[in-house]
Scaffold this active site. Structure first.
Site, PDB file in Angstrom:
ATOM      1  N   ARG A  41     -12.635   4.479  -8.898  1.00 60.95           N
ATOM      2  CA  ARG A  41     -13.290   5.804  -8.986  1.00 60.95           C
ATOM      3  C   ARG A  41     -12.490   6.919  -8.324  1.00 60.95           C
ATOM      4  NH1 ARG A  41     -17.261   2.722  -8.640  1.00 60.95           N
ATOM      5  NH2 ARG A  41     -15.848   1.077  -8.037  1.00 60.95           N
ATOM      6  N   THR A  42     -11.796   6.657  -7.219  1.00 64.04           N
ATOM      7  CA  THR A  42     -11.018   7.734  -6.591  1.00 64.04           C
ATOM      8  C   THR A  42      -9.888   8.144  -7.528  1.00 64.04           C
ATOM      9  OG1 THR A  42     -11.532   6.735  -4.469  1.00 64.04           O
ATOM     10  CG2 THR A  42      -9.858   8.456  -4.469  1.00 64.04           C
ATOM     11  N   LYS A  56      13.429  -1.786  -5.825  1.00 64.49           N
ATOM     12  CA  LYS A  56      14.895  -1.893  -5.694  1.00 64.49           C
ATOM     13  C   LYS A  56      15.361  -1.569  -4.281  1.00 64.49           C
ATOM     14  CE  LYS A  56      15.142   0.841  -9.445  1.00 64.49           C
ATOM     15  NZ  LYS A  56      15.750   1.764 -10.409  1.00 64.49           N
ATOM     16  N   ARG A  60      -3.113   7.070  -2.247  1.00 62.77           N
ATOM     17  CA  ARG A  60      -3.870   6.023  -1.538  1.00 62.77           C
ATOM     18  C   ARG A  60      -2.838   5.009  -1.074  1.00 62.77           C
ATOM     19  NH1 ARG A  60      -9.281   3.005  -3.330  1.00 62.77           N
ATOM     20  NH2 ARG A  60     -10.024   5.015  -2.593  1.00 62.77           N
ATOM     21  N   HIS A 110     -10.891   8.278   4.653  1.00 63.59           N
ATOM     22  CA  HIS A 110     -11.028   8.523   3.211  1.00 63.59           C
ATOM     23  C   HIS A 110     -11.780   9.864   3.100  1.00 63.59           C
ATOM     24  CE1 HIS A 110     -11.335   7.973  -0.973  1.00 63.59           C
ATOM     25  NE2 HIS A 110     -11.938   6.793  -1.042  1.00 63.59           N
TER      26      HIS A 110
HETATM   27  N1   CP Z   1     -15.127   4.641  -3.140  1.00 61.50           N
HETATM   28  C1   CP Z   1     -13.866   4.349  -3.517  1.00 61.50           C
HETATM   29  O1   CP Z   1     -12.889   4.747  -2.839  1.00 61.50           O
HETATM   30  O2   CP Z   1     -13.767   3.634  -4.656  1.00 61.50           O
HETATM   31  P1   CP Z   1     -12.432   3.126  -5.346  1.00 61.50           P
HETATM   32  O3   CP Z   1     -11.800   2.146  -4.386  1.00 61.50           O
HETATM   33  O4   CP Z   1     -12.841   2.512  -6.647  1.00 61.50           O
HETATM   34  O5   CP Z   1     -11.525   4.318  -5.534  1.00 61.50           O
END
Ligand code: CP
Length: 359
Positions: free
Chosen positions: A93-94, A122, A143, A176
């Protein structure tokens, strides 16, 4: 955005190790441009004024995007910009909501979702990898499993002649912040006719020790008056001391328990989380009885009629799917809200928010 390098002389003199060690409140300015948010890395960068602005902006974007004419107009705003989505930890979702946010604003999007498909395989360093993104794109959303790597990326790029904004889409067990933004946007919406978020009592349940979403949300909730927390977790997964110290410093009331059933009876919101066993060192999660931290249809009978249920998702068994149809279950709305608030954040960083508000 103007050239950022000129406004950061002190920042440029420090090595990464020196910079990383600095207290957060002493370096947050390094991630702004003339007081305007540039890199979005920590929940502590958001004050109440900015939060209120982003919530209004997100709702405005959602309204404008309802029809083709509005969406076509939004897609002209950043059609000259490109974004890089660098997600080397799993995400559904993120990733998708940031991708959708970029599309809503007309940005072109590139993605790398594994170091096995980049030149890191590499032997290229992660630092050179992210610097390469800035040669081709105007925004990095990342991420990363390593706490501090999003900050390092911002630090690194802000010293170059082509600094581009960095947004943290999840940094190891640490933070987050954009998840916390969408959580808060959802709380704000749900409590709109109940006096807002001030004075609310919130249960956070599950793996609080390794859950970055609860950490970021706790920091953000500091912007509201008299919010009280109930942390519900198995002993091994209790909220970490740095967060509890933060709450004590800010005279915020909190309690801790391992009894979910008792804790949900008289609260305004319940924020459930899954066990984060990807951070296990020796399969220690296997020995934890997580079933006591599950919300079922029977739990609903114990809750007030107006208590809302949130979850950052993905879930496992901690919320029975049978709960989904209850009007108090807000997590699917919460998930979709991520797209609107992330669009608002990007629009704000690139300074097109005034055009959106005027339309
Ligand atoms: N809530 C959340 O970060 O979901 P994802 O890991 O699916 O991005």
């Amino acid at each position: 955005m103007k050239n950022k390098t000129k406004s950061l002389p002190d920042f440029k003199k420090l090595t990464w190790e020196e910079f990383y060690k600095k207290p957060l409140d002493k370096k947050l300015n390094s991630f702004t441009e003339n007081g305007h948010l540039f890199d979005s890395l920590f929940s502590q960068q958001f004050n109440r004024k900015l939060l209120d602005h982003l919530f209004t902006l997100a709702t405005r974007i959602r309204t404008i995007a309802k029809n083709k004419e509005g969406l076509d107009w939004l897609q002209t705003l950043l059609s000259h910009k490109r974004a890089m989505l660098y997600f080397i930890q799993p995400s559904t979702r993120t990733f998708l909501s940031f991708q959708s946010a970029c599309y809503i604003l007309g940005m072109n999007v590139s993605e790398i979702r594994s170091t096995s498909t980049s030149s890191e395989l590499k032997g290229e360093s992660p630092e050179d990898t992210v610097r390469t993104f800035s040669s081709y794109t105007d925004l990095i959303v990342m991420r990363h499993f390593e706490e501090g790597f999003a900050e390092k990326t911002a630090w690194l790029l802000n010293r170059t002649k082509r600094p581009i904004p960095v947004i943290n889409g999840g940094s190891g067990k640490d933070q987050h912040p954009t998840q916390a933004l969408l959580d808060l946007y959802t709380l704000n919406w749900a409590f709109n006719d109940k006096g807002g978020i001030d004075n609310k009592k919130i249960v956070m349940a599950g793996d609080l020790k390794r859950g970055r979403t609860v950490r970021s949300l706790t920091y953000l909730l500091r912007n509201y008056k008299n919010v009280e927390f109930v942390f519900v977790a198995p002993d091994y997964l209790r909220m970490s001391d740095d967060i509890k110290q933060f709450l004590k410093r800010h005279k915020t009331k909190f309690s801790e328990t391992d009894n979910l059933i008792k804790s949900i009876k008289d609260v305004d919101a319940i924020y459930m989380t899954r066990i984060q066993d990807e951070y296990d060192i020796n399969n220690e999660s296997k020995d934890i009885d997580y079933s006591k931290f599950h919300l079922t249809k029977d739990s609903l009978k114990l809750m007030r009629k107006n208590t809302i249920i949130l979850h950052p998702l993905p879930r496992r068994a901690e919320i029975d799917p049978a709960v989904d149809d209850d009007p108090r279950a807000m997590y699917w709305r919460q998930e979709r809200n991520g797209m609107w608030i992330r669009t608002a954040l990007i629009a704000h960083i690139f300074g097109v928010d005034n055009s959106i508000m005027k339309r």
